[in-house]
Design a protein around this motif. Structure first.
Motif, PDB file in Angstrom:
ATOM      1  N   ASN A 187       0.761  -1.218   0.155  1.00  0.00           N
ATOM      2  CA  ASN A 187       0.103  -0.141   0.083  1.00  0.00           C
ATOM      3  C   ASN A 187       0.676   1.191  -0.114  1.00  0.00           C
ATOM      4  OD1 ASN A 187      -2.364  -1.565   0.268  1.00  0.00           O
ATOM      5  ND2 ASN A 187      -2.179  -1.655   2.211  1.00  0.00           N
ATOM      6  N   TYR A 188       2.139   1.197  -0.159  1.00  0.00           N
ATOM      7  CA  TYR A 188       2.979   2.253  -0.213  1.00  0.00           C
ATOM      8  C   TYR A 188       3.830   2.569  -1.404  1.00  0.00           C
ATOM      9  CZ  TYR A 188       2.431   2.057   5.181  1.00  0.00           C
ATOM     10  OH  TYR A 188       2.148   2.240   6.162  1.00  0.00           O
ATOM     11  N   SER A 189       4.140   3.893  -1.723  1.00  0.00           N
ATOM     12  CA  SER A 189       5.373   3.970  -2.528  1.00  0.00           C
ATOM     13  C   SER A 189       6.587   4.174  -1.711  1.00  0.00           C
ATOM     14  CB  SER A 189       4.932   5.533  -3.354  1.00  0.00           C
ATOM     15  OG  SER A 189       3.733   5.202  -4.127  1.00  0.00           O
ATOM     16  N   PHE A 205       9.020   5.632   3.207  1.00  0.00           N
ATOM     17  CA  PHE A 205       7.942   5.573   2.498  1.00  0.00           C
ATOM     18  C   PHE A 205       7.502   6.921   2.013  1.00  0.00           C
ATOM     19  CE2 PHE A 205       6.830   1.308   4.585  1.00  0.00           C
ATOM     20  CZ  PHE A 205       7.060   0.526   3.501  1.00  0.00           C
ATOM     21  N   GLN A 206       6.565   7.128   0.868  1.00  0.00           N
ATOM     22  CA  GLN A 206       6.287   8.432   0.658  1.00  0.00           C
ATOM     23  C   GLN A 206       4.964   8.876   1.211  1.00  0.00           C
ATOM     24  OE1 GLN A 206       5.272   9.022  -3.567  1.00  0.00           O
ATOM     25  NE2 GLN A 206       6.287  11.186  -3.600  1.00  0.00           N
ATOM     26  N   GLU A 207       5.062   8.880   2.672  1.00  0.00           N
ATOM     27  CA  GLU A 207       3.946   9.350   3.387  1.00  0.00           C
ATOM     28  C   GLU A 207       4.386  10.580   4.489  1.00  0.00           C
ATOM     29  OE1 GLU A 207       0.965   8.262   3.149  1.00  0.00           O
ATOM     30  OE2 GLU A 207       1.110   6.676   1.509  1.00  0.00           O
ATOM     31  N   GLU A 208       3.448  11.271   4.803  1.00  0.00           N
ATOM     32  CA  GLU A 208       3.914  12.232   5.812  1.00  0.00           C
ATOM     33  C   GLU A 208       3.956  11.365   7.204  1.00  0.00           C
ATOM     34  OE1 GLU A 208       0.781  15.226   6.392  1.00  0.00           O
ATOM     35  OE2 GLU A 208       1.066  15.948   4.560  1.00  0.00           O
ATOM     36  N   ILE A 242       6.535   6.214  15.159  1.00  0.00           N
ATOM     37  CA  ILE A 242       5.880   6.871  13.968  1.00  0.00           C
ATOM     38  C   ILE A 242       7.025   7.588  13.356  1.00  0.00           C
ATOM     39  CG2 ILE A 242       4.160   8.366  13.116  1.00  0.00           C
ATOM     40  CD1 ILE A 242       3.094   6.005  14.326  1.00  0.00           C
ATOM     41  N   CYS A 243       6.826   7.106  12.030  1.00  0.00           N
ATOM     42  CA  CYS A 243       7.960   7.713  11.114  1.00  0.00           C
ATOM     43  C   CYS A 243       7.474   9.084  10.440  1.00  0.00           C
ATOM     44  CB  CYS A 243       8.652   6.765  10.082  1.00  0.00           C
ATOM     45  SG  CYS A 243       9.867   7.634   9.145  1.00  0.00           S
ATOM     46  N   TYR A 244       8.210  10.209  10.398  1.00  0.00           N
ATOM     47  CA  TYR A 244       7.759  11.421   9.631  1.00  0.00           C
ATOM     48  C   TYR A 244       8.523  11.769   8.308  1.00  0.00           C
ATOM     49  CZ  TYR A 244       5.371  11.627  14.163  1.00  0.00           C
ATOM     50  OH  TYR A 244       4.484  11.392  15.385  1.00  0.00           O
ATOM     51  N   GLY A 245       9.182  11.018   7.828  1.00  0.00           N
ATOM     52  CA  GLY A 245      10.012  10.877   6.540  1.00  0.00           C
ATOM     53  C   GLY A 245      11.080  12.012   6.715  1.00  0.00           C
ATOM     54  N   TYR A 262      19.753   9.076   8.484  1.00  0.00           N
ATOM     55  CA  TYR A 262      20.327   9.968   7.570  1.00  0.00           C
ATOM     56  C   TYR A 262      19.030  10.720   6.873  1.00  0.00           C
ATOM     57  CZ  TYR A 262      25.361   8.703   8.247  1.00  0.00           C
ATOM     58  OH  TYR A 262      26.433   8.210   8.835  1.00  0.00           O
ATOM     59  N   GLY A 263      19.454  11.872   6.047  1.00  0.00           N
ATOM     60  CA  GLY A 263      18.481  12.628   5.435  1.00  0.00           C
ATOM     61  C   GLY A 263      17.431  13.305   6.379  1.00  0.00           C
ATOM     62  N   GLY A 264      17.578  13.300   7.659  1.00  0.00           N
ATOM     63  CA  GLY A 264      16.723  13.807   8.517  1.00  0.00           C
ATOM     64  C   GLY A 264      15.322  12.990   8.742  1.00  0.00           C
ATOM     65  N   ILE A 265      15.254  11.807   8.413  1.00  0.00           N
ATOM     66  CA  ILE A 265      14.211  11.089   8.738  1.00  0.00           C
ATOM     67  C   ILE A 265      14.074  11.101  10.228  1.00  0.00           C
ATOM     68  CG2 ILE A 265      13.126   8.731   8.291  1.00  0.00           C
ATOM     69  CD1 ILE A 265      14.767   8.400   5.892  1.00  0.00           C
ATOM     70  N   ALA A 266      13.009  11.477  10.709  1.00  0.00           N
ATOM     71  CA  ALA A 266      12.434  11.624  12.244  1.00  0.00           C
ATOM     72  C   ALA A 266      11.516  10.654  12.475  1.00  0.00           C
ATOM     73  CB  ALA A 266      12.098  13.047  12.360  1.00  0.00           C
ATOM     74  N   TYR A 267      11.870   9.982  13.903  1.00  0.00           N
ATOM     75  CA  TYR A 267      10.696   9.335  14.625  1.00  0.00           C
ATOM     76  C   TYR A 267       9.899   9.929  15.609  1.00  0.00           C
ATOM     77  CZ  TYR A 267      12.641   5.699  11.360  1.00  0.00           C
ATOM     78  OH  TYR A 267      13.036   4.802  10.133  1.00  0.00           O
ATOM     79  N   SER A 268       8.934   9.566  16.063  1.00  0.00           N
ATOM     80  CA  SER A 268       8.318   9.974  17.206  1.00  0.00           C
ATOM     81  C   SER A 268       9.446   9.779  18.597  1.00  0.00           C
ATOM     82  CB  SER A 268       6.794   9.449  17.414  1.00  0.00           C
ATOM     83  OG  SER A 268       7.184   7.936  17.507  1.00  0.00           O
ATOM     84  N   ALA A 269       9.297  10.785  19.551  1.00  0.00           N
ATOM     85  CA  ALA A 269       9.927  10.660  20.586  1.00  0.00           C
ATOM     86  C   ALA A 269       9.758   9.713  21.596  1.00  0.00           C
ATOM     87  CB  ALA A 269       9.821  12.174  21.262  1.00  0.00           C
ATOM     88  N   LEU A 270      10.541   9.093  22.249  1.00  0.00           N
ATOM     89  CA  LEU A 270      10.286   7.998  23.300  1.00  0.00           C
ATOM     90  C   LEU A 270       9.609   8.448  24.464  1.00  0.00           C
ATOM     91  CD1 LEU A 270      12.311   6.695  21.095  1.00  0.00           C
ATOM     92  CD2 LEU A 270      13.402   5.810  23.241  1.00  0.00           C
TER      93      LEU A 270
END
Length: 464
Positions: free
Chosen positions: A145-147, A203-206, A271-274, A326-334
């Motif tokens: 279901n992803y790009s 993934f290409q999602e917010e 949760i990943c925010y890209g 790398y690339g500033g791919i951020a995840y939700s804080a613990l």
């Protein structure tokens, strides 16, 4: 010829011949007659015995013949029965195999997949260049279901890659898994018979759950799929001082099952925010002292799986209590509980906050910098300060935990980050919307009406 042979010969003479011999013997003299008659009678007696023997032998012979006839007759009856109108068919073994092949189970199919020639991805990489220097060619691959974003990496020649292709990616005609792999961390692309190697980025999602990345891309479905976690120091500061800190930290290998399970459980809840979310990650400024702090509080993780694969993109910083890439791919804080558990496993003690000598060195270094660069009131607090704040304000801790949990449950998709800040103590939340209804939904989490601070992505601050 001995006597027995002679007697047997006499025994074989015809009875009429014996009578004629006896009749002629009467004309002989008495002595001769007696001798011949005696011999003839003895011969007759022997003949009678031999006849009995012959009869017994003949009976045995004919009995054997009769027994053979009985056996032949039985076989004939059996054969005639098999020629009945509805005989039971004999199914050839090849037919049975063909029938069984029509009903191959999923387990058998998996075994066939596993029998595919295994190719070690490291043998396909051309060099040890850093990933970020090669991330200039991006492609989108439709996966479930992803790009998915993939970037091209330096690899071996095209013909070697062609020999290393495995199953195609479902729904595509030009993308292939690496032979022997069910994961899709690396894919091989066929462009008019020119083959190249690509690596997954995001993934290409917010926003999306990191559990989908673990399962779909890395084929990791439980903690048991992870053999070990290799923990190396962060390397954003490679000055003499930075390298000395890296050597002091060293590389650690986590193999304890409970520790691996703890890391896995934290990761599946993220949760990943890209990409391009460096501000969200909060690594402080690029001053010498800040970068040294980043090294002390940072770790680079490599997860080695039971399938012979390595996931080497995850990084962690204790400054904001977040995983990133790398690339500033951020995840939700613990959460605070997760942060404490993870940093214990990663051996992060944040000495720059507790070691007086180090703190003094940092203070001396920063004394030559502008006053604004040393302002730290908007930097997320460290573990020790946070512990004090939690004891001081249970409402603050509870609010942060509830917002973090709502972010993981996708109840607040417009919230990009949430962290506890000090001076004054508050929950600092970044959002990417100005919708009043959504803002009101977030505000409802703060029952005190005093602890929530909202920052819009346009860098405008709104205080409740």
């Amino acid at each position: 010829m001995n006597t027995e042979d002679l007697f047997e010969s006499f025994g074989a003479l015809d009875d009429d011949l014996l009578k004629r011999s006896e009749h002629r013997g009467k004309k002989l003299n008495k002595n001769a007659y007696s001798t011949i008659g005696l011999s003839a009678r003895r011969s007759a007696q022997m003949g009678i015995k031999m006849k009995k023997r012959r009869k017994a032998s003949e009976l045995l012979k004919y009995g054997s013949i009769a027994a053979c006839l009985v056996v032949i007759l039985g076989i004939s009856i059996l054969f005639i029965d098999n020629e009945s109108p509805n005989p039971t068919p004999v199914v050839p073994e090849i037919s049975i195999i063909a029938d069984n092949n029509d009903d191959i189970s999923d387990e058998e199919t998996d075994l066939q997949v596993k029998s595919e020639r295994y190719v070690n991805v490291s043998m396909l990489l051309a060099s040890n260049e850093s990933i970020e220097t090669l991330a200039h060619k991006i492609a989108l691959v439709e996966i479930e279901n992803y790009s998915a974003h993939y970037y091209k990496v330096a690899s071996v020649e095209s013909d070697i890659l062609q020999e290393s292709i495995g199953h195609d990616v479902p729904g595509t005609q030009m993308w292939y898994k690496v032979s022997g792999h069910e994961d899709m961390q690396y894919l091989i692309f066929n462009d008019n018979n020119e083959y190249s190697l690509w690596k997954f980025e995001s993934f290409q999602e917010e926003s999306y759950p990191y559990s989908d990345v673990l399962q779909i891309i890395y084929n990791i479905h439980s903690a048991e799929d992870i053999d070990k976690v290799i923990v190396a120091p962060a390397n954003m500061d490679n000055s003499d001082k930075g390298q000395a800190i890296q050597e002091e930290i060293g590389t650690n290998v986590v193999t304890d099952d409970k520790a691996i399970e703890t890391i896995y459980n934290v990761l599946v809840g993220l949760i990943c925010y890209g990409g391009n979310n460096w501000d969200m990650i909060g690594l402080e400024e690029d001053t010498p002292s800040s970068m040294q702090n980043q090294v002390r509080a940072g770790r680079f993780l490599t997860m080695a799986t039971s399938q012979g694969m390595e996931v080497d993109t995850l990084k962690y910083t204790g400054i904001s209590g977040m995983f990133y890439e790398y690339g500033g791919i951020a995840y939700s804080a613990l959460t605070m509980e997760e942060k404490t558990a993870v940093e214990k496993i990663l051996n992060i003690e944040l000495p720059y906050e507790t070691d007086n000598s180090v703190a003094e060195q940092n203070k001396q270094t920063e004394s030559n910098e502008p006053e604004a660069s040393r302002a730290a009131q908007d930097i997320p607090v460290d573990e020790e300060t946070y512990q004090e704040a939690r004891e001081y304000s249970a409402e603050l801790t509870d609010l942060q935990n509830r917002i973090s949990q709502a972010m993981m449950n996708k109840e607040l998709p417009f919230v990009t980050s949430s962290a506890i800040y000090e001076n004054p103590d508050r929950i600092h939340v970044t959002v990417n919307t100005t919708d009043e209804d959504l803002i009101a939904k977030l505000q409802a989490f703060d029952t005190t009406g005093k602890l929530l601070e909202i920052e819009y992505s346009e860098q405008r601050i709104w205080n409740k």
